[in-house]
Design an enzyme around this catalytic site. Sequence first.
Site, short mmCIF file in Angstrom:
data_model
loop_
_atom_site.label_atom_id
_atom_site.label_comp_id
_atom_site.label_asym_id
_atom_site.label_seq_id
_atom_site.Cartn_x
_atom_site.Cartn_y
_atom_site.Cartn_z
N ASP B 10 0.84 -1.20 0.00
CA ASP B 10 0.00 0.00 0.00
C ASP B 10 0.87 1.25 0.00
O ASP B 10 1.94 1.26 0.60
CB ASP B 10 -0.89 -0.02 1.26
CG ASP B 10 -2.26 0.53 0.97
OD1 ASP B 10 -2.43 1.10 -0.13
OD2 ASP B 10 -3.14 0.37 1.83
N ASN B 58 -9.54 -3.21 -7.67
CA ASN B 58 -8.65 -2.27 -8.35
C ASN B 58 -9.05 -2.01 -9.80
O ASN B 58 -8.57 -1.07 -10.42
CB ASN B 58 -7.20 -2.79 -8.33
CG ASN B 58 -6.57 -2.67 -6.96
OD1 ASN B 58 -5.69 -3.42 -6.58
ND2 ASN B 58 -7.04 -1.70 -6.17
#
Lengths: 489, 236
Positions: B10, B58
Amino acid sequence: MTTGTTGTADEKPLFGPESQFRAFFDDPRWALAVIRATVLEAAHPQIGAALADNSTFVAHPWRRLRNTFLSMRRMFDADPAVREREAARLNRLHARMSGTDARGRGYDAMDRATRAWVVATLYESAVTMCRLSGQPLDQDTMERMYAEYRSFLAALDGDAEELPEDLNDFWRYFDRVVEDELENTEAARIILYRLFDHLPAPALLDGAPTLWAVGRAVVGPLLGAITVASLPEPYRRKSGLPEMPGAATLMQGAYLAAGLTRFLPEGWINPQTVIQTLTLPPDSDDPRARTATALRARMKRASALLRLLTPLSTDTGPDPAPADSAATGEGRRPAEEFFRQVLDQTGDGHLDWPDLAAMARELATRLDLDEPEETRLYDAFAAWWRELQTALDTDGDGRVSADEYAAAVPSLAGPALIRVAEVLFDVTDKDGSGTIDADEHRALFRTAFHRDLTTTEGSYGRSAFVGEFLSFMSGRRRNTAYDPLLADA
Amino acid sequence: MPRHVACVMDGNGRWAQRRSLPRTAGHRAAETTVIDIIEAARAAGVEWLSLYAFSTENWNRPGAEVDYLMRLVRRVVRKHAPLLLARGIRCRFLGAADPRIPRELAQDFDALATLTAGNRGMTLTVAFDHGGRRDIVEAARSLIRSGTPADEVTERLFADHLPFPDTPDVDLVIRTSGEQRISNFMLWQVAYAEWVFPDVLWPDFRAPDFLTCLHIYRHRDRRFGGVPPRTNGDPS
C-alpha cells in the site's frame, strides 16, 4: 511411395546384419541422405504426383517417418517370412495408389520403371553421402552395395530388370533420368520449401510450441539449403534452385559432422530409440513414457523461459481479444481444427479419397492386417467417402472443403461411418471373441485400456467401441485414444 | 520465524503524490521494493511469501492507470524471471481469472509458473486480480459440485477446495503506509494472522523494515483464540 520400399527372401546373405545397407541404418548421415533421396524421388513426375495426392508427410510427418522406419526394419529382418510379408504389404499398399496428376498424366505406384527409380535414388544418395562426408567408398564396396540394392528391388518387383546390371551403366542411367525425366514437381518444392518451415512438432515437443518454432526457424532453412546444395547440378539448373554462397561448404560441413558421430560410443545414437521417443504419445504405458514425460516437462520449462526471455515488441498494449478457449466447449474442438488435424490427412486443405485412404492405411498398418481384412477396411472407408461426398460436397467439385465440412458437421455420422466402426472392430478383434482384449487394444492404440468406463472386466465390447469411434469422428471429442492414432503429427 | 508472510503493498499513489509525480511513478518505484523484499524473505528463511498486487476492486481505478499497471507487471515478470528461477523460488499467481487481463500477461504468468514449478525454495504467491470472498465462493461452488453431503463439510475439507489448497495459513500480514484494513485479502487464510502496520509507504519499504516486522512478530504472543499460558487464576 518413397523411402519405405522393399526386399524379400533371398538366399544370398545380402540382408544379413553385415550388409552395407544395414550399416547405414544407424548412421546420422543417412538422415540427410534420405531427405535428399526423397527430393529426387519427388522430382520424378510419377512419384511426385503420387506423393502430392496420397502422402501424409505434410500433415503427419512424424507418424510417416515412424512407419517408414519400422517398415524398413521389417524389410531387413533376419527372418525371411517377416520380409516376405512386409513386401506383400507394401505392394498392396502401393497398388491402391494410382490416379492422374494436375496436368492429366496418369500415375501408378506399381509402375516398374518408377519403382526402380526409388531404389536408384536411395543407392545414389548412399554413395553420395559417403563422398560428401569425405569417406568415399571403394569400387568393390560400391559394386557390392549396388548388388544389394538390386536384390532389394528384385524382392519388391520379382526381378531387377529395370536397373542396369552393371554399375557403369547405372551411372549413365541415373544421369539420363536426372537430365531427361526429372521435373520441378510440386511435391519436390513442398519438401524443399514448405515442409521444413511448417514441420509440426512431434509428440514429445507438443507442449513446447515456442521452443519448437524457434528451433525450426533456425534448422528448417538450414536443412533446405543443405539438401539443395547436395542435389545433382543438372537438376538444380533445370528447376531453378538457388545457388547460395557458402551453401556447398555448409552442406559438406554438415555431412562431415554427421559422419564424425561414428566416433561416438556405440549406442549413443540409435535412430529407433530417437524416433520412438519422439513419437511416443503422452499417456502411453510404454516404460520409456516416463522418461519422455520428464523430458517433456523439461522442454516445457525451457520453452517457458524462452518465452519470457524474448524481448517485448514495442507496442504491447492490452489485447482486446478475450480468451478464445472459452468458446470451445468441454473436450470438443472447433470444426476447423478437427478438419485440419484428423480429416485432411494429406494436408492439402481438402477432404478427398486419399485422405480417408490414408486413415485406412494407418489403421491397417497398426493392426498389421492381411487380406481379406485389409480390403474390407478399405471398402468400408470407400463407402464412407461416398456417403460424405453425397452429403457434404455441395459445390460438386468432387471433394469437400473445410467450409463445406463446417457447414454440415452433424450429418457426418451416417450409416456408412457406423459400418466403418463395425469393420474396424471386427478386424481389431483378431481372435473373433466378440470383445477386444488388452493385447488387441494395444495393437490398435499402443496403450493399455484407459481407466475409464468403456471397459468392463478387462475387455472392450462392440457397442462401446462403435460408440467411442463415432463420438470421436462426429462428436469431435478430444482426449480419446484416437487422438494419438489419427491426429498426431 | 513466521512460515507464511503476506504483504499488502500500500502507498504507491501517496508516495508519488508527495513528490508531485503521476501515480504511475509510484507503481514503478514499487518494483525495487518487491525484489528487495523477496530476497530479504528468502534470506530470512520465510517459506511462503504472498504479495497482494492487484485486487478485484482495483479494476475500478482509472483505465489509464490499470493499463499502465498491466504493462508494468508484464515487464517486471519478464525481467526477473531468470532471477526467480535461479533463486529457487516457486512462483504462482492467485486469481488472475478476469478476461480483462491482457492475454500476453496471462501467458507470461503461466510461463513463469511453469518455469519455476519445480523449484523447492520459497513459494511466492502473487495475488493478482484477487478477492478473498470470491475465492470462498468458488470453493463453495466446487464443494457443491463435488456433491459432498452438508454434514461432512469441515473446515479442512472446505479449505481443500480453495485455490492452491497447499498454501498454509498466513502467520504475519504486513500492510504498509499505516492503513489498517483487510481489503478482502486472502480472507480464509488470514484467520489467525498477526498484523503489523508500518507507517512507511511501500516504495520506501526496504529489507531492514521487513526484518523489523519479523522481529515484532516474534514478540507477539499468538494464542489462536485460546488463553495465554500461565495466567493467574482459573479461567473457567
